[in-house]
Design a protein around this motif. Structure first.
Motif, PDB file in Angstrom:
ATOM      1  N   GLY A 160       0.822  -1.197   0.000  1.00 17.10           N
ATOM      2  CA  GLY A 160       0.000   0.000   0.000  1.00 17.10           C
ATOM      3  C   GLY A 160       0.852   1.240   0.000  1.00 17.10           C
ATOM      4  N   SER A 161       0.268   2.335  -0.432  1.00 16.06           N
ATOM      5  CA  SER A 161       0.966   3.613  -0.392  1.00 16.06           C
ATOM      6  C   SER A 161      -0.055   4.737  -0.390  1.00 16.06           C
TER       7      SER A 161
ATOM      8  N   PRO B 134      -0.004   7.989  -2.325  1.00 11.51           N
ATOM      9  CA  PRO B 134       0.709   8.800  -3.317  1.00 11.51           C
ATOM     10  C   PRO B 134       0.576  10.299  -3.095  1.00 11.51           C
TER      11      PRO B 134
ATOM     12  N   GLN C 101      -5.333  10.336  -1.497  1.00 13.17           N
ATOM     13  CA  GLN C 101      -5.244   9.265  -2.496  1.00 13.17           C
ATOM     14  C   GLN C 101      -4.620   8.039  -1.854  1.00 13.17           C
TER      15      GLN C 101
ATOM     16  N   HIS D 238      -3.470   3.976  -2.542  1.00 15.00           N
ATOM     17  CA  HIS D 238      -3.198   2.904  -3.503  1.00 15.00           C
ATOM     18  C   HIS D 238      -2.870   1.664  -2.694  1.00 15.00           C
TER      19      HIS D 238
ATOM     20  N   GLU E 289      -2.720  -2.989  -2.891  1.00 18.47           N
ATOM     21  CA  GLU E 289      -2.789  -4.226  -3.658  1.00 18.47           C
ATOM     22  C   GLU E 289      -3.079  -5.386  -2.723  1.00 18.47           C
TER      23      GLU E 289
ATOM     24  N   TYR F 289     -13.949  -2.755   0.887  1.00 18.63           N
ATOM     25  CA  TYR F 289     -12.738  -2.218   1.499  1.00 18.63           C
ATOM     26  C   TYR F 289     -12.976  -2.203   3.006  1.00 18.63           C
TER      27      TYR F 289
ATOM     28  N   ALA G 250      -4.907  -4.406  -7.959  1.00 18.00           N
ATOM     29  CA  ALA G 250      -4.492  -3.077  -7.519  1.00 18.00           C
ATOM     30  C   ALA G 250      -5.728  -2.186  -7.448  1.00 18.00           C
TER      31      ALA G 250
ATOM     32  N   GLU H 106      -7.250   1.827  -6.360  1.00 16.63           N
ATOM     33  CA  GLU H 106      -6.967   3.233  -6.099  1.00 16.63           C
ATOM     34  C   GLU H 106      -8.230   3.855  -5.511  1.00 16.63           C
TER      35      GLU H 106
ATOM     36  N   ASN I 212      -9.608   7.643  -4.296  1.00 15.49           N
ATOM     37  CA  ASN I 212      -9.338   9.070  -4.232  1.00 15.49           C
ATOM     38  C   ASN I 212     -10.369   9.685  -3.307  1.00 15.49           C
TER      39      ASN I 212
ATOM     40  N   TYR J 266       6.162   2.863  -3.095  1.00 13.14           N
ATOM     41  CA  TYR J 266       6.622   3.175  -4.438  1.00 13.14           C
ATOM     42  C   TYR J 266       7.457   4.442  -4.392  1.00 13.14           C
TER      43      TYR J 266
ATOM     44  N   GLU K  43       6.558   7.890 -14.336  1.00  8.56           N
ATOM     45  CA  GLU K  43       6.284   6.675 -13.577  1.00  8.56           C
ATOM     46  C   GLU K  43       7.504   5.769 -13.460  1.00  8.56           C
TER      47      GLU K  43
END
Length: 161
Positions: free
Chosen positions: A56-57, A59, A63, A65, A67, A83, A113, A115, A117, A135, A158
């Motif tokens: 997870g992150s 960004p 937001q 992100h 997996e 979730y 994956a 996302e 927001n 990341y 990216e």
């Protein structure tokens, strides 16, 4: 309609803010039923798989992100995705009235994956549980994709050289 933050998810965010803590999204559930989600939902209608986040992150502010890896004999045409917070609360649900959102066959491994927001909402105290290395960005050390010669002169932000 797609992603809907549930009443329980909003209540958890309000409680977290009042207590000055963060709740973490830690698990993803996949189910078989397609429908229009409702605010009152507390579970998926026909859940067949639930996995902890594998990565997870965050960004940017608002937001998320993350997996999750789904493996084993389970086979599904996922039409609902949940979730879940660390305490098991269904924070949000995504279902698009029968559209397949995730597909897995028996004895395969898939990495999904996701996302989220939340920038347009008032949800401030819900984060993703960060697992493994994040990341990489220009400001944050972590995992990065290495670029190809073809992409070196493009506007691709990216990947790295």
């Amino acid at each position: 309609m797609s992603l809907l933050i549930t009443d329980a998810g909003i209540a958890a965010s309000i409680e977290a803010e009042a207590l000055g803590i963060n709740y973490k999204i830690t698990h993803i559930g996949i189910g078989l039923d397609g429908y229009v989600p409702t605010l009152e939902q507390t579970q998926l209608k026909n859940e067949v798989a639930r996995e902890a986040l594998s990565r997870g992150s965050v960004p940017a502010l608002g937001q998320l992100h993350f997996e999750a890896v789904f493996s084993g004999n389970t086979s599904f045409d996922g039409k609902e995705i949940g979730y879940f917070l660390e305490d098991g609360t269904l924070f949000a649900v995504d279902s698009r009235d029968g559209e397949i959102l995730s597909l897995k066959r028996s004895n395969t491994i898939i990495t999904e994956a996701f996302e989220l927001n939340l920038a347009g909402s008032s949800i401030k105290n819900i984060t993703v549980e960060l697992m493994g290395a994040p990341y990489a960005t220009e400001e944050l050390a972590g995992i990065a994709k290495i670029t190809t010669i073809d992409k070196m002169n493009s506007d691709d932000d990216e990947t790295i050289v």
